[in-house]
Design a protein around this motif. Structure first.
Motif, PDB file in Angstrom:
ATOM      1  N   TRP A   1       7.707  -6.420  -5.427  1.00 14.71           N
ATOM      2  CA  TRP A   1       7.430  -8.142  -5.120  1.00 14.71           C
ATOM      3  C   TRP A   1       7.063  -8.105  -3.713  1.00 14.71           C
ATOM      4  O   TRP A   1       6.370  -9.119  -3.325  1.00 14.71           O
ATOM      5  CB  TRP A   1       8.416  -8.872  -5.936  1.00 14.71           C
ATOM      6  N   LEU A   2       8.155  -7.770  -3.002  1.00  7.56           N
ATOM      7  CA  LEU A   2       8.137  -7.735  -1.626  1.00  7.56           C
ATOM      8  C   LEU A   2       6.709  -7.424  -1.021  1.00  7.56           C
ATOM      9  O   LEU A   2       6.088  -7.952  -0.113  1.00  7.56           O
ATOM     10  CB  LEU A   2       9.232  -6.700  -0.749  1.00  7.56           C
ATOM     11  N   PHE A   3       6.404  -6.220  -1.447  1.00  3.64           N
ATOM     12  CA  PHE A   3       5.125  -5.725  -0.692  1.00  3.64           C
ATOM     13  C   PHE A   3       3.803  -6.487  -1.202  1.00  3.64           C
ATOM     14  O   PHE A   3       2.859  -6.815  -0.266  1.00  3.64           O
ATOM     15  CB  PHE A   3       4.674  -4.275  -1.111  1.00  3.64           C
ATOM     16  N   ASP A   4       3.885  -6.996  -2.354  1.00  2.00           N
ATOM     17  CA  ASP A   4       2.938  -7.873  -2.924  1.00  2.00           C
ATOM     18  C   ASP A   4       2.743  -9.219  -2.174  1.00  2.00           C
ATOM     19  O   ASP A   4       1.623  -9.598  -1.665  1.00  2.00           O
ATOM     20  CB  ASP A   4       3.024  -8.444  -4.499  1.00  2.00           C
TER      21      ASP A   4
ATOM     22  N   ALA B   1      12.778   2.324   6.697  1.00  5.67           N
ATOM     23  CA  ALA B   1      11.845   1.487   7.807  1.00  5.67           C
ATOM     24  C   ALA B   1      10.816   1.998   8.074  1.00  5.67           C
ATOM     25  O   ALA B   1       9.790   1.180   8.235  1.00  5.67           O
ATOM     26  CB  ALA B   1      12.663   1.345   9.226  1.00  5.67           C
ATOM     27  N   GLU B   2      10.469   3.185   7.738  1.00  2.57           N
ATOM     28  CA  GLU B   2       9.003   3.984   8.054  1.00  2.57           C
ATOM     29  C   GLU B   2       8.132   3.495   6.780  1.00  2.57           C
ATOM     30  O   GLU B   2       6.921   3.074   7.170  1.00  2.57           O
ATOM     31  CB  GLU B   2       9.205   5.332   8.024  1.00  2.57           C
ATOM     32  N   LEU B   3       8.820   3.272   5.736  1.00  4.97           N
ATOM     33  CA  LEU B   3       7.779   2.765   4.330  1.00  4.97           C
ATOM     34  C   LEU B   3       7.524   1.326   4.940  1.00  4.97           C
ATOM     35  O   LEU B   3       6.125   1.134   4.453  1.00  4.97           O
ATOM     36  CB  LEU B   3       8.606   3.228   3.426  1.00  4.97           C
ATOM     37  N   LEU B   4       8.343   0.604   5.229  1.00  2.00           N
ATOM     38  CA  LEU B   4       8.171  -0.878   5.649  1.00  2.00           C
ATOM     39  C   LEU B   4       7.088  -0.816   6.506  1.00  2.00           C
ATOM     40  O   LEU B   4       6.256  -1.856   6.592  1.00  2.00           O
ATOM     41  CB  LEU B   4       9.408  -1.754   5.995  1.00  2.00           C
TER      42      LEU B   4
ATOM     43  N   LEU C   1       9.273   0.662  13.434  1.00  2.00           N
ATOM     44  CA  LEU C   1       8.263  -0.485  13.257  1.00  2.00           C
ATOM     45  C   LEU C   1       7.558  -0.683  14.274  1.00  2.00           C
ATOM     46  O   LEU C   1       6.405  -1.048  14.321  1.00  2.00           O
ATOM     47  CB  LEU C   1       9.216  -1.794  12.898  1.00  2.00           C
ATOM     48  N   ALA C   2       8.081  -0.385  15.354  1.00  2.00           N
ATOM     49  CA  ALA C   2       7.172  -0.636  16.493  1.00  2.00           C
ATOM     50  C   ALA C   2       5.892   0.542  16.680  1.00  2.00           C
ATOM     51  O   ALA C   2       4.970   0.193  16.813  1.00  2.00           O
ATOM     52  CB  ALA C   2       7.948  -0.549  17.877  1.00  2.00           C
ATOM     53  N   ARG C   3       6.413   1.618  16.391  1.00  2.00           N
ATOM     54  CA  ARG C   3       5.517   2.701  16.469  1.00  2.00           C
ATOM     55  C   ARG C   3       4.480   2.428  15.369  1.00  2.00           C
ATOM     56  O   ARG C   3       3.215   2.871  15.326  1.00  2.00           O
ATOM     57  CB  ARG C   3       5.868   4.018  16.043  1.00  2.00           C
ATOM     58  N   ALA C   4       4.679   1.896  14.169  1.00  2.00           N
ATOM     59  CA  ALA C   4       3.942   1.691  12.973  1.00  2.00           C
ATOM     60  C   ALA C   4       2.707   0.390  13.293  1.00  2.00           C
ATOM     61  O   ALA C   4       1.689   0.352  12.714  1.00  2.00           O
ATOM     62  CB  ALA C   4       4.613   0.990  11.756  1.00  2.00           C
ATOM     63  N   GLY C   5       3.154  -0.306  14.423  1.00  2.00           N
ATOM     64  CA  GLY C   5       1.982  -1.331  14.873  1.00  2.00           C
ATOM     65  C   GLY C   5       2.466  -2.602  15.312  1.00  2.00           C
ATOM     66  O   GLY C   5       1.662  -3.677  15.622  1.00  2.00           O
TER      67      GLY C   5
END
Length: 648
Positions: free
Chosen positions: A178-181, A221-224, A259-263
């Motif tokens: 649900w969160l990702f949706d 955190a990486e998946l988020l 999270l910063a590395r992710a964008g």
């Protein structure tokens, strides 16, 4: 321990030692002492001497000279990027280092130095243009007091129109999937504020979701970060982790750094827990300094130093001021470009008209946010032209063969005509029927007025929606994309200008400010130029070009991702009409129509149950239904726009 520095103009200093009295053991003791002082809500006390010694040890020799030159060249605060790879050194509150001779001249509260923690990444960076409120989305697995505290902290900026408080994700909604949706859906925030618990499991930074069946659930955190990168594209600029251990380093990276590395351009997180009243004061000043119309400059480094100063002053020098740190990806702290920004307080419910209050809640909900319009060709106001066209085809077919059966669908009737009389004659009959350029009915004008930037689709063979958009929103740039059998026609109308055909397809379009209108079944252009429409069954089977093949890849991806992330307002369409169902499946594939989508149907329409159950829809997921006449819908949309609920 050694320190070196590199300037923004390529200058590099030789490494120099901090000295034997400032080794790993001493730095660890300093970190523990600051954390313990924060836990008691007290100042650094005697540890100020260590903070001053560290300041002198780091900023000496070549670094001292380089800082002086760059500070003079900057003419203002100097950004100091701390590039620290060792997990143990990341736990040191470098923001608490202090200049000698001054009791409270800490790095993290200095008007001259802006300390940030650097992140190495190849992701591109640029400030996000924001012309109105900064949108903040809170995620609160436990909801309750923490969420209320944050909203209270933002009450001033929200009332001033500087911050838009999006409906938070809380409680059981903070579970997968649900969160990702929700993160895939509009409206897309500029700031994501997480309120909860964080930690490290097996060396991996994690954030706690809502419990499930009494058991704890944790999200790496990486998946988020991967989901945020996929969902928010270029919109997200800041993540705030108000978590117990949101920035505590692991053997890989802290949650903030991941999270910063992710964008995300910047991530604010805490090195240790702080009291609720301190967190509220910190958030209040952070958002005021970041997004305030008077003070806000969109600079997270400046805003966090302001927030630390506010905490230090309000809580008797408490070391809690050094808990929040910022991980920065870009070359400076400016996250938002506020040029041309216009801020206005949100409309109070007390001044909303009676007409707006009478609007169907489902329609009001979808129009209050960014949505995509799917406009079909099933309108009573246009039925006279269609009936005349149908009668003409039946008469002409009867001249050369048996009369066609009554009630034959338009696609089958036109197919029969093309087989009996020829495709060219069908095109001529179409032109005679639709050349007049009829006036758009009030409901289409109302829809055009309510549409916001983004991607919308029309199946009308006459350019009623395009003309209405140009009339109702003359300040908006509009692109009309019409894929043909072998090429793609793109018409563009700049704000206040005339329609022009582009010689080359654009690589991308600013869907935050401009409108893209898809004319997938073709017909007359906004300049009343005839292009052969899709009419027959063979046309729909063989003449439809997928967007992926008709447009540059990046533009097609941008359009399709927008369609898949924003709720759809489906109007003038039928689930018993074959080419309507086919369009929905070609746009959404096997994915369900986006959540919170809505279908507009006539009050006497027998298809309500089909829409609600999702019969014939992609993914067989149902949508909400508003059953109302064209007149009511037009009046409702007008009331919503007047009340500030549309055209965001």
């Amino acid at each position: 321990m050694r320190a070196s520095a590199r300037g923004s103009r390529g200058e590099q200093t030789a490494p120099h030692p901090l000295g034997p009295e400032l080794g790993a053991v001493q730095l660890g003791s300093f970190s523990v002492a600051v954390r313990e002082a924060a836990a008691r809500g007290r100042p650094l006390g005697a540890r100020v001497e260590t903070a001053q010694a560290l300041h002198c040890a780091v900023l000496r020799d070549g670094i001292h000279d380089l800082r002086a030159r760059l500070g003079e060249a900057a003419g203002g605060p100097l950004l100091v990027r701390l590039v620290i790879h060792d997990p143990g050194l990341q736990e040191v509150p470098w923001e608490a280092l202090a200049a000698p001779g001054e009791a409270m001249r800490f790095w993290g509260t200095s008007p001259d130095l802006l300390p940030v923690r650097g992140v190495t990444t190849a992701e591109p960076w640029q400030p996000r243009e924001v012309r109105g409120a900064v949108r903040v989305l809170a995620i609160a697995p436990s909801g309750g007091a923490a969420l209320a505290r944050l909203k209270e902290a933002l009450a001033g900026p929200i009332a001033a129109g500087e911050v838009e408080w999006l409906a938070p994700i809380e409680g059981d909604a903070v579970r997968l999937p649900w969160l990702f949706d929700r993160l895939r859906c509009e409206p897309i925030p500029h700031v994501l504020h997480f309120l909860g618990h964080g930690g490290v499991q097996d060396g991996v930074p994690v954030l706690r979701l809502a419990d499930e069946d009494g058991e704890e659930r944790w999200l790496p955190a990486e998946l988020l970060g991967q989901q945020l990168k996929a969902s928010f594209r270029s919109f997200l600029r800041l993540v705030v982790l108000e978590a117990c251990e949101g920035a505590r380093p692991s053997v890989f990276a802290s949650a903030a750094e991941v999270l910063a590395r992710a964008g995300a351009d910047a991530v604010v997180a805490h090195l240790w827990p702080i009291q609720a009243n301190v967190a509220r004061a910190c958030s209040t000043q952070l958002y005021r300094a970041l997004a305030g119309a008077g003070l806000g400059k969109g600079d997270i480094a400046v805003a966090l130093n302001e927030a630390r100063r506010a905490v230090l002053g309000a809580f008797e020098g408490s070391a809690e001021a050094f808990s929040p740190v910022v991980y920065l990806r870009g070359p400076n702290g400016v996250l938002f470009d506020f040029k041309g920004r216009k801020v206005a307080p949100p409309v109070s419910p007390a001044v909303v008209s009676a007409a707006a209050r009478a609007v169907d809640p489902g329609l009001a909900r979808i129009v209050s946010r960014r949505f995509s319009l799917l406009l079909g060709d099933r309108w009573r106001a246009d039925r006279a032209v269609l009936d005349g066209f149908r009668d003409k085809l039946r008469t002409e077919i009867a001249k050369v063969s048996e009369p066609p059966p009554a009630g034959l669908p338009m696609s089958a009737l036109t197919q029969l005509y093309a087989l009996r009389r020829g495709a060219d004659k069908l095109g001529a009959e179409f032109q005679r029927a639709f050349r007049a350029g009829a006036e758009a009915p009030p409901v289409i004008k109302a829809l055009a007025r309510a549409l916001g930037p983004g991607v919308h689709t029309t199946l009308l063979r006459s350019p009623l929606l395009e003309v209405a958009l140009a009339e109702q929103q003359p300040e908006r740039t509009i692109h009309v994309i019409q894929p043909d059998e072998e090429s793609t026609l793109v018409l563009r109308r700049a704000a206040g200008g005339d329609w022009e055909a582009l010689e080359a397809l654009p690589a991308s379009v600013d869907l935050e400010r401009e409108i893209v209108l898809l004319r997938l079944y073709r017909g007359y252009t906004p300049e009343q130029i005839f292009t052969r429409p899709l009419l027959t069954e063979d046309d729909y089977l063989h003449g439809f070009r997928e967007l992926e093949s008709a447009l540059p890849r990046d533009l097609a991806d941008e359009i399709l991702s927008t369609l898949n992330s924003r709720p759809a307002l489906i109007a003038g369409m039928s689930l018993t009409t074959w080419h309507h169902r086919m369009l929905l499946h070609r746009l959404f594939g096997r994915r369900p129509v986006p959540r919170e989508s809505m279908a507009l149907i006539e009050p006497d329409d027998a298809e309500r149950e089909l829409w609600e159950k999702g019969v014939g829809l992609p993914g067989r997921a149902g949508v909400g239904v508003v059953a109302a006449g064209d007149g009511d819908v037009a009046a409702w949309l007008g009331a919503l726009v007047e009340a500030g609920g549309g055209r965001r």
